[in-house]
Design an enzyme around this catalytic site. Structure first.
Site, PDB file in Angstrom:
ATOM      1  N   HIS A 210       8.464  20.011  59.182  1.00 11.59           N
ATOM      2  CA  HIS A 210       9.906  19.747  59.669  1.00 11.59           C
ATOM      3  C   HIS A 210      10.304  20.737  60.800  1.00 11.59           C
ATOM      4  O   HIS A 210      10.076  21.837  60.456  1.00 11.59           O
ATOM      5  CB  HIS A 210      11.105  19.557  58.540  1.00 11.59           C
TER       6      HIS A 210
ATOM      7  N   GLU B  24       6.490  18.268  63.883  1.00  6.21           N
ATOM      8  CA  GLU B  24       7.528  17.496  64.726  1.00  6.21           C
ATOM      9  C   GLU B  24       8.058  18.323  66.011  1.00  6.21           C
ATOM     10  O   GLU B  24       7.863  19.392  66.016  1.00  6.21           O
ATOM     11  CB  GLU B  24       8.835  17.465  63.582  1.00  6.21           C
TER      12      GLU B  24
ATOM     13  N   ASP C  48      11.326  18.244  68.755  1.00  9.97           N
ATOM     14  CA  ASP C  48      12.505  17.584  69.069  1.00  9.97           C
ATOM     15  C   ASP C  48      12.616  18.190  70.617  1.00  9.97           C
ATOM     16  O   ASP C  48      12.822  19.210  71.052  1.00  9.97           O
ATOM     17  CB  ASP C  48      13.736  18.199  68.342  1.00  9.97           C
TER      18      ASP C  48
ATOM     19  N   HIS D 191      16.271  23.076  68.684  1.00 14.52           N
ATOM     20  CA  HIS D 191      17.141  22.333  67.622  1.00 14.52           C
ATOM     21  C   HIS D 191      18.361  21.996  68.399  1.00 14.52           C
ATOM     22  O   HIS D 191      19.274  22.865  68.307  1.00 14.52           O
ATOM     23  CB  HIS D 191      17.090  23.044  66.606  1.00 14.52           C
TER      24      HIS D 191
ATOM     25  N   GLU E  64      11.046  13.420  68.212  1.00 11.56           N
ATOM     26  CA  GLU E  64      12.466  13.238  68.132  1.00 11.56           C
ATOM     27  C   GLU E  64      12.974  13.255  69.546  1.00 11.56           C
ATOM     28  O   GLU E  64      13.319  14.181  70.089  1.00 11.56           O
ATOM     29  CB  GLU E  64      13.240  14.211  67.185  1.00 11.56           C
TER      30      GLU E  64
ATOM     31  N   LYS F  80       4.372   9.123  66.777  1.00 15.56           N
ATOM     32  CA  LYS F  80       5.478   8.460  66.155  1.00 15.56           C
ATOM     33  C   LYS F  80       6.671   8.586  66.949  1.00 15.56           C
ATOM     34  O   LYS F  80       7.112   9.727  67.401  1.00 15.56           O
ATOM     35  CB  LYS F  80       5.776   9.157  64.689  1.00 15.56           C
TER      36      LYS F  80
ATOM     37  N   SER G 274      12.161   6.837  57.931  1.00 15.14           N
ATOM     38  CA  SER G 274      12.343   8.036  57.691  1.00 15.14           C
ATOM     39  C   SER G 274      13.425   8.326  56.859  1.00 15.14           C
ATOM     40  O   SER G 274      14.820   7.471  57.091  1.00 15.14           O
ATOM     41  CB  SER G 274      12.687   8.971  59.067  1.00 15.14           C
TER      42      SER G 274
ATOM     43  N   ARG H 145       8.404   8.678  55.897  1.00 13.86           N
ATOM     44  CA  ARG H 145       8.773  10.158  56.309  1.00 13.86           C
ATOM     45  C   ARG H 145      10.078  10.495  55.574  1.00 13.86           C
ATOM     46  O   ARG H 145      10.999  10.053  55.697  1.00 13.86           O
ATOM     47  CB  ARG H 145       8.670  10.439  57.734  1.00 13.86           C
TER      48      ARG H 145
ATOM     49  N   ASP I 269       6.613  41.367  41.155  1.00 15.56           N
ATOM     50  CA  ASP I 269       6.962  42.909  40.918  1.00 15.56           C
ATOM     51  C   ASP I 269       8.483  42.812  40.327  1.00 15.56           C
ATOM     52  O   ASP I 269       9.216  42.898  40.943  1.00 15.56           O
ATOM     53  CB  ASP I 269       6.527  43.612  41.975  1.00 15.56           C
TER      54      ASP I 269
END
Length: 902
Positions: free
Chosen positions: A453, A483, A485, A502, A537, A585, A657, A686, A844
């Protein structure tokens, strides 16, 4: 970038073992306890001697190093004579002044050489800022791969820096302050820090060394012919190392890996002071008094009796034996001793203490009896014994005598322990881990496919950097659906271009073309990988969509799959049919306005950041606004979901999706779950993270997998989270090719679908081996490791995981012993073994602050083997390079059907 794939590399055979050396000159002494068997000379240190390399690589090759923010500096790339270490230095090194491990460098530089393959807590960027003029060394064992081209963030920054200087044919850089002596390429003496003019960054001369899972050393050769010669040699060396290390015990591998850092005086021996540094590096704490006592006792046992001899130190081989003796002295409480005696008995038939076991006993009592390997044969065991008896392990005092012709008939306890820790005894079934090409002929809808993503982001969803490097990172991690965008943007020359970012955030942007070029480079060197799916996208206007289509066609060429219109109404093609191809896609033209609704990532109702400024309609153009040039390239048509009845009537290339929160809503009833599972038998689904995950955290992918959803997209930039490690374990199956055939229950309708049997799982954590410090750091206190064991299942109950953990073992990562009793074993109830995943994570324990992640392994229950099993551990990037190459756990696994308990 468009380079043909190289032919397979010919790896030279390993160097034959040399005859045992005479005792060291300083080994003379007298009296004392009976001596130990003299340690044999290590052959592994010479394992790469036969690998052919260009002589100029041993002498030092002029390169340009690209560092933080795209800064460039002249440097030298040099390979050590033993071919285990790569140096990047400001000065040209010499190979004759001060030898160590077969290599030498000039004395003034000794204190400056620093292994960045095992760096301290500083990040790669921080280290580069603070140590910009420091000479560096990378161990071959820390290298994950060598990558051609300019597909890293630093190269992107260098290109931007060159453009900001006017985009001329050259760019300005500063000479290193300490650059003196040798002839400087491109003119100048190299002194004084004066500006030097270098040619524009050239992809055909550029390359990156990827090490420790994510860190990069970005270089460009000054001569065009140098790069391929150098990288072919490095590829041979890396393959030679991988081939040789399987014949060596972990103790030997670990000590060789850290030897350069602890042998500070380059004497090829370790004195008691340096030995304390060895123990700290391997995470074993001893007081100085305890160490001196153990050291003196060991020295006497190998005839280093005089004070001067002890001050001379231990050779590499003696140091390996010393470390193994420390472990061997704990065998009365060590699980391997209890396993050994429990399986084969404390005494042999002649009444003597058992020192070895026969192939017959090993087969019947261990493999078939305990390990449940019913199909194992005597021939298998004899071949295994021959390999084990040829392994280079610590040579310590033993009552086992070398009997001619017994290499295939018996093994000793030390070699039995080596087998327990080996990859051949891994809890992950090797038959499931291997790639099965015969399973790749089904339609794409019948596979789980590793998916990412917002692939371009390096960190959070709001302010982090966008880079094409992330695409290389996730593809090499096994991801096959990424992906992108895409938005309207402006290029450096002011012309409109499609850019990736984004939207509606402060993340940086990169050209769409950079990402497609990076994907093409990956395909150039992985031409037979199974299909890569680009989830687009698309927020661009029509002219930029046409530009996107041109870029896809020109850059990817024949690698771009363009579906024929008629084929869209058939079943989806198989991964085998589409090897080496890129699928899109996005959006295709639709027959009716009702279908003209996008399935792009619509914000959650509770996502306050996006709810007022973004809607489903303005996040993406409708199908009527998709450029025909782009739509004809698209295979998967994303459309909005209404109800399953309507969805089932759609052609197979239509897909949905869903945001993660919808998974639970769509599975509220058994009937709804069955409808979705039925849809996923021929169509694709998706799943993507909620928009409120600003920190790029992840959700549990197992509920979505249990519905048959194929593309369960996770944030790969968030490495140290259980969900991504679950994904790594799931796709470790089938050779990490990114495609795993869904279980038959998800491909069978209604009452014919038999639910997987419920299982009671028992796990006992016994011991660990060679556990590193957090992030493989070189410095810091010895770790206090503990193991968290979790089961992730498709449970209907609110708690999706069952979790237990051991107590911490103080100051011992070298051989921590938990040795849980049968009564203390961790018990789990497995409801759906087809999708459930067992995860073991080493932490740890820290007082007063959060515990540090060390390493982890995730194993699908369907791939889990019973018995005493090794757990190979992975770092947060799902790699095993550097210090993580030797880290493992030993556990006992038992599984029983619940019905069998009644």
């Amino acid at each position: 970038h468009d380079m043909p794939a190289r032919e397979s590399l010919a790896i030279p055979p390993p160097t034959p073992p040399p005859p045992p050396p005479p005792p060291p000159a300083h080994a003379a002494g007298g009296g004392g306890a009976p001596p130990m068997t003299s340690p044999r000379q290590s052959t592994f240190k010479n394992a790469l001697a036969g690998v052919p390399v260009p002589s100029k690589l041993l002498e030092g090759v002029h390169v340009i190093k690209v560092s933080t923010n795209g800064r460039m500096k002249r440097a030298f790339l040099t390979l050590s004579e033993d071919k285990f270490t790569i140096y990047i230095t400001s000065n040209k090194v010499k190979t004759s002044d001060v030898p160590f491990m077969g290599f030498a460098i000039v004395k003034p530089m000794l204190r400056k050489v620093k292994s960045i393959g095992t760096s301290s807590s500083a990040s790669a960027a921080d280290e580069d800022d603070h140590d910009s003029d420091r000479n560096r060394a990378i161990d071959i064992g820390a290298i994950d791969r060598v990558q051609r081209g300019q597909n890293t963030l630093r190269f992107e920054q260098a290109r931007k820096a060159a453009t900001s200087h006017g985009g001329s044919a050259s760019s300005t850089m500063k000479s290193p302050r300490r650059y003196v002596g040798s002839k400087v390429p491109f003119g100048g003496s190299g002194g004084g820090g004066d500006a030097k003019i270098l040619p524009t960054l050239d992809a055909s001369r550029s390359f990156s060394i990827i090490f420790r899972g994510e860190r990069t050393l970005d270089l460009m050769t000054t001569e065009e012919d140098d790069r391929n010669d150098l990288l072919d040699a490095l590829d041979l060396i890396i393959e030679g190392y991988k081939s040789a290390k399987v014949r060596v015990g972990n103790d030997v591998l670990l000590l060789r890996y850290i030897w350069l850092d602890v042998d500070k005086d380059k004497s090829n021996t370790i004195d008691v002071d340096e030995l304390s540094k060895v123990l700290n590096r391997i995470n074993l704490y001893k007081t100085k008094q305890e160490l001196v006592k153990s050291y003196n006792t060991f020295c006497k046992s190998i005839r280093l009796v005089s004070r001067s001899a002890r001050r001379g130190g231990l050779t590499f081989e003696q140091c390996v034996s010393f470390l193994h003796k420390i472990k061997r002295d704990t065998w009365q409480v060590k699980p391997v001793n209890q396993i050994w005696m429990g399986l084969f008995g404390e005494f042999m038939n002649n009444g003597k203490t058992r020192t070895r076991v026969s192939a017959k006993s090993f087969l019947e009592k261990f493999l078939r009896g305990k390990q449940k390997e019913r199909d194992a044969t005597m021939e298998d065991v004899q071949e295994l014994f021959q390999r084990l008896n040829r392994m280079e392990i610590a040579n310590v005092a033993s009552t086992v005598e070398d009997r001619p012709g017994s290499a295939h008939t018996h093994i000793c306890k030390e070699r039995f322990e080596a087998y327990l820790q080996s990859t051949e005894n891994d809890a992950f079934d090797p038959r499931k881990e291997r790639h099965d090409p015969l399973s790749m002929t089904k339609p794409l809808s019948e596979y789980w496919i590793s998916s990412s993503h917002n692939t371009y982001l390096t960190g959070d969803q709001l302010t982090s950097t966008s880079t094409a490097e992330m695409y290389m990172h996730v593809l090499y991690r096994g991801c096959r659906c990424v992906e992108i965008d895409i938005w309207n943007g402006i290029g450096p020359d002011g012309t409109p271009i499609p850019i990736v970012k984004h939207g509606h955030t402060m993340t940086s942007e990169i050209p769409f073309s950079d990402i497609i070029k990076a994907i093409k480079v990956f395909l150039n060197f992985n031409p037979n990988c199974y299909p890569l799916i680009l989830s687009l996208e698309n927020h661009c206007n029509i002219p930029l969509q046409e530009q996107m289509a041109d870029l896809l066609n020109v850059i990817l060429g024949h690698r771009l799959y363009i579906p024929e219109e008629q084929s869209l109404f058939d079943a989806l093609p198989s991964p085998k049919d589409l090897r080496g191809m890129v699928l899109l896609k996005g959006r295709r033209p639709v027959a009716s306005a009702e279908e003209d609704q996008p399935d792009y990532e619509v914000p959650d109702e509770n996502n306050s950041l996006f709810s007022e400024q973004t809607t489903a309609t303005n996040m993406a153009p409708s199908a009527s606004k998709i450029a025909p040039a782009l739509s004809r390239l698209t295979l998967f048509h994303g459309c909005a979901f209404k109800d399953w009845h309507e969805s089932q009537r759609m052609p197979d290339y239509y897909m949905h999706s869903f945001v993660e929160s919808k998974v639970g809503n769509l599975c509220k009833s058994a009937e709804k779950r069955r409808e979705w599972t039925r849809y996923n038998q021929a169509h694709m689904s998706r799943i993507y993270p909620s928009g409120t995950r600003f920190d790029s955290s992840n959700y549990n992918p197992i509920p979505a997998w249990s519905t048959g959803s194929q593309l369960v997209a996770l944030n790969f930039q968030t490495s140290e989270t259980p969900p991504l490690r679950i994904n790594d374990g799931r796709f470790r199956e089938n050779g990490n090719c990114g495609y795993v055939l869904k279980p038959s229950v998800l491909m069978t309708d209604g009452a014919d679908a038999a639910a997987p049997p419920r299982v009671r799982l028992s796990v006992r954590v016994l011991t660990g081996s060679c556990l590193p410090k957090p992030k493989g750091q070189r410095r810091g206190e010895c770790i206090d490791p503990y193991v968290r064991v979790e089961l992730f299942d498709a449970s209907e109950t609110p708690g999706i995981s069952q979790s237990h953990q051991t107590n911490p073992v103080p100051s011992n990562g070298f051989f921590p012993i938990w040795n849980q009793t049968k009564e203390d074993a961790f018990s789990f109830f497995v409801e759906n073994g087809d999708v459930a995943v067992l995860q073991l994570t080493v932490w740890d324990r820290d007082i007063g602050k959060s515990d540090d992640f060390i390493a982890s392994a995730s194993i699908p229950i369907s791939c889990l083997r019973q018995g005493y099993r090794s757990i190979r551990l992975f770092d947060s990037n799902n790699t095993q390079s550097g210090a993580f190459d030797f880290a493992s756990l030993l556990i006992e696994v038992k599984m029983k059907r619940v019905a069998d308990e009644i």
